[in-house]
Design a protein around this motif. Structure first.
Motif, mmCIF file in Angstrom:
data_model
loop_
_atom_site.group_PDB
_atom_site.id
_atom_site.type_symbol
_atom_site.label_atom_id
_atom_site.label_comp_id
_atom_site.label_asym_id
_atom_site.label_seq_id
_atom_site.Cartn_x
_atom_site.Cartn_y
_atom_site.Cartn_z
ATOM 1 N N GLY A 282 0.622 -1.180 0.082
ATOM 2 C CA GLY A 282 -0.130 -0.256 0.409
ATOM 3 C C GLY A 282 0.868 1.232 -0.018
ATOM 4 O O GLY A 282 0.415 2.207 -0.704
ATOM 5 N N GLN A 283 1.800 1.193 1.052
ATOM 6 C CA GLN A 283 2.948 2.627 0.828
ATOM 7 C C GLN A 283 3.699 2.274 -0.547
ATOM 8 O O GLN A 283 4.287 3.558 -1.116
ATOM 9 N N GLU A 284 3.823 1.942 -1.268
ATOM 10 C CA GLU A 284 4.682 1.922 -2.686
ATOM 11 C C GLU A 284 4.013 2.083 -3.215
ATOM 12 O O GLU A 284 3.951 3.038 -4.356
ATOM 13 N N LEU A 285 2.641 1.879 -3.568
ATOM 14 C CA LEU A 285 1.887 2.480 -4.667
ATOM 15 C C LEU A 285 0.831 3.697 -4.248
ATOM 16 O O LEU A 285 1.446 4.062 -4.984
ATOM 17 N N ALA A 286 1.139 4.395 -2.625
ATOM 18 C CA ALA A 286 0.929 5.343 -2.691
ATOM 19 C C ALA A 286 1.710 6.528 -2.835
ATOM 20 O O ALA A 286 1.831 7.247 -3.558
ATOM 21 N N ASN A 287 3.255 5.820 -3.115
ATOM 22 C CA ASN A 287 4.777 6.646 -2.946
ATOM 23 C C ASN A 287 4.406 6.716 -4.875
ATOM 24 O O ASN A 287 4.665 7.846 -4.912
ATOM 25 N N LEU A 288 3.519 6.069 -5.587
ATOM 26 C CA LEU A 288 4.263 6.179 -6.811
ATOM 27 C C LEU A 288 3.179 7.536 -7.161
ATOM 28 O O LEU A 288 3.761 8.955 -7.767
ATOM 29 N N VAL A 289 1.977 7.873 -6.752
ATOM 30 C CA VAL A 289 0.991 8.877 -6.819
ATOM 31 C C VAL A 289 1.328 10.465 -5.925
ATOM 32 O O VAL A 289 1.076 11.472 -6.534
ATOM 33 N N GLU A 290 1.968 9.626 -4.795
ATOM 34 C CA GLU A 290 1.934 11.200 -4.151
ATOM 35 C C GLU A 290 3.320 11.527 -3.632
ATOM 36 O O GLU A 290 3.942 12.905 -3.557
ATOM 37 N N LYS A 291 5.191 11.191 -4.073
ATOM 38 C CA LYS A 291 5.657 11.170 -3.900
ATOM 39 C C LYS A 291 6.380 11.273 -5.657
ATOM 40 O O LYS A 291 7.121 12.696 -5.868
ATOM 41 N N GLU A 292 6.166 10.453 -6.451
ATOM 42 C CA GLU A 292 7.017 10.200 -7.350
ATOM 43 C C GLU A 292 5.846 10.663 -9.303
ATOM 44 O O GLU A 292 6.598 11.290 -9.686
ATOM 45 N N ASP A 293 4.422 11.315 -8.283
ATOM 46 C CA ASP A 293 4.031 12.464 -9.264
ATOM 47 C C ASP A 293 3.289 11.723 -10.459
ATOM 48 O O ASP A 293 3.233 12.344 -11.937
ATOM 49 N N ARG A 294 2.991 10.320 -10.552
ATOM 50 C CA ARG A 294 2.804 9.657 -11.485
ATOM 51 C C ARG A 294 1.598 9.475 -12.267
ATOM 52 O O ARG A 294 0.693 9.761 -11.181
ATOM 53 N N GLN A 295 1.822 10.064 -13.711
ATOM 54 C CA GLN A 295 0.265 10.091 -14.304
ATOM 55 C C GLN A 295 -0.529 9.431 -14.878
ATOM 56 O O GLN A 295 -2.625 9.465 -14.996
ATOM 57 N N LYS A 296 -0.273 8.272 -15.007
ATOM 58 C CA LYS A 296 -0.251 7.223 -15.946
ATOM 59 C C LYS A 296 -0.140 5.724 -15.394
ATOM 60 O O LYS A 296 1.308 5.415 -15.183
ATOM 61 N N ILE A 297 -0.679 4.853 -14.520
ATOM 62 C CA ILE A 297 -0.359 3.601 -14.365
ATOM 63 C C ILE A 297 -1.127 2.717 -14.663
ATOM 64 O O ILE A 297 -2.277 2.575 -14.659
ATOM 65 N N VAL A 298 -0.261 1.668 -14.824
ATOM 66 C CA VAL A 298 -1.001 -0.099 -15.229
ATOM 67 C C VAL A 298 -0.438 -0.584 -13.923
ATOM 68 O O VAL A 298 0.874 -0.958 -13.757
ATOM 69 N N LEU A 299 -1.394 -1.653 -13.457
ATOM 70 C CA LEU A 299 -1.194 -2.641 -12.617
ATOM 71 C C LEU A 299 -1.296 -4.186 -13.495
ATOM 72 O O LEU A 299 -2.342 -4.568 -13.465
ATOM 73 N N ASN A 300 -0.270 -4.988 -12.377
ATOM 74 C CA ASN A 300 -0.468 -5.663 -13.921
ATOM 75 C C ASN A 300 -0.108 -6.786 -13.207
ATOM 76 O O ASN A 300 0.340 -7.058 -12.202
ATOM 77 N N PHE A 301 -1.514 -7.696 -12.802
ATOM 78 C CA PHE A 301 -1.703 -8.772 -11.626
ATOM 79 C C PHE A 301 -1.166 -10.236 -12.603
ATOM 80 O O PHE A 301 -1.507 -10.997 -11.767
ATOM 81 N N GLY A 302 -0.325 -9.858 -13.301
ATOM 82 C CA GLY A 302 -0.062 -11.658 -13.673
ATOM 83 C C GLY A 302 0.088 -12.831 -13.546
ATOM 84 O O GLY A 302 0.254 -13.577 -13.036
ATOM 85 N N ALA A 303 1.340 -11.928 -12.140
ATOM 86 C CA ALA A 303 1.766 -13.112 -11.174
ATOM 87 C C ALA A 303 1.704 -13.732 -9.836
ATOM 88 O O ALA A 303 1.374 -14.166 -9.060
ATOM 89 N N VAL B 223 -4.448 10.535 -11.408
ATOM 90 C CA VAL B 223 -4.247 9.960 -12.245
ATOM 91 C C VAL B 223 -5.084 8.645 -12.947
ATOM 92 O O VAL B 223 -5.986 8.642 -12.379
ATOM 93 N N LYS B 224 -4.875 8.544 -14.211
ATOM 94 C CA LYS B 224 -5.466 7.812 -15.089
ATOM 95 C C LYS B 224 -4.956 6.082 -14.189
ATOM 96 O O LYS B 224 -3.128 5.747 -14.304
ATOM 97 N N LEU B 225 -5.545 4.753 -14.112
ATOM 98 C CA LEU B 225 -5.513 3.869 -13.528
ATOM 99 C C LEU B 225 -6.119 2.884 -14.223
ATOM 100 O O LEU B 225 -6.998 2.515 -14.312
ATOM 101 N N ILE B 226 -5.881 1.659 -14.889
ATOM 102 C CA ILE B 226 -6.263 0.390 -15.152
ATOM 103 C C ILE B 226 -5.224 -1.065 -15.160
ATOM 104 O O ILE B 226 -4.048 -1.081 -14.568
ATOM 105 N N LEU B 227 -6.332 -2.258 -14.074
ATOM 106 C CA LEU B 227 -5.520 -2.974 -13.971
ATOM 107 C C LEU B 227 -5.922 -3.763 -15.498
ATOM 108 O O LEU B 227 -6.873 -3.858 -16.199
ATOM 109 N N THR B 228 -4.450 -5.111 -15.401
ATOM 110 C CA THR B 228 -4.565 -5.961 -16.180
ATOM 111 C C THR B 228 -3.958 -7.710 -16.016
ATOM 112 O O THR B 228 -3.521 -7.337 -14.889
ATOM 113 N N ASN B 229 -4.058 -8.225 -16.948
ATOM 114 C CA ASN B 229 -3.758 -10.033 -16.250
ATOM 115 C C ASN B 229 -4.866 -9.580 -15.221
ATOM 116 O O ASN B 229 -3.557 -11.305 -14.382
#
Length: 117
Positions: A35-56, A80-86
């Motif tokens: 949860g913290q690592e994901l939050a850091n993507l938008v709160e600290k690193e300001d990523r604007q487009k994220i794909v979460l790949n659940f393949g594993a 932020v744009k977020l899409i889940l895949t796999n």
């Protein structure tokens, strides 16, 4: 920034592709770290487009689903744009039963997700 332990990151143009390092996301400590690592993507690193790949990912606990919902709220607040895949069929079924398919944009695979971002 510290190196994420629970996720791996890759860039595809301006899209951050996140893959999960754990096949089973069930214990409290790993869920908190995730949860913290994901939050850091938008709160600290300001990523604007994220794909979460659940393949594993083979199994997600309800607490892990809760973290994903919290992450979605952070993402939406930051526009932020977020899409889940796999997502495996047995995990997708849980998303469908809990109506999370209405909350998240879900694509079959990473290529489909990247095509719409």
């Amino acid at each position: 920034m510290s190196t994420p332990q629970r996720i791996a990151l890759a860039q595809s143009g301006d899209v951050t592709v996140v893959t999960f390092n754990d096949s089973k996301i069930i214990d409290d400590l790993s869920i908190q770290e995730l949860g913290q690592e994901l939050a850091n993507l938008v709160e600290k690193e300001d990523r604007q487009k994220i794909v979460l790949n659940f393949g594993a990912v083979e199994f997600l606990s309800s607490a892990a689903l809760g973290k994903l919902i919290s992450f979605e709220k952070k993402v939406r607040a930051k526009k932020v744009k977020l899409i889940l895949t796999n997502i495996r069929p047995e995990i997708y079924e849980v998303f469908a039963i809990t109506k999370l398919t209405k909350l998240f944009t879900i694509k079959d695979d990473e290529a489909d997700a990247l095509a719409v971002l």
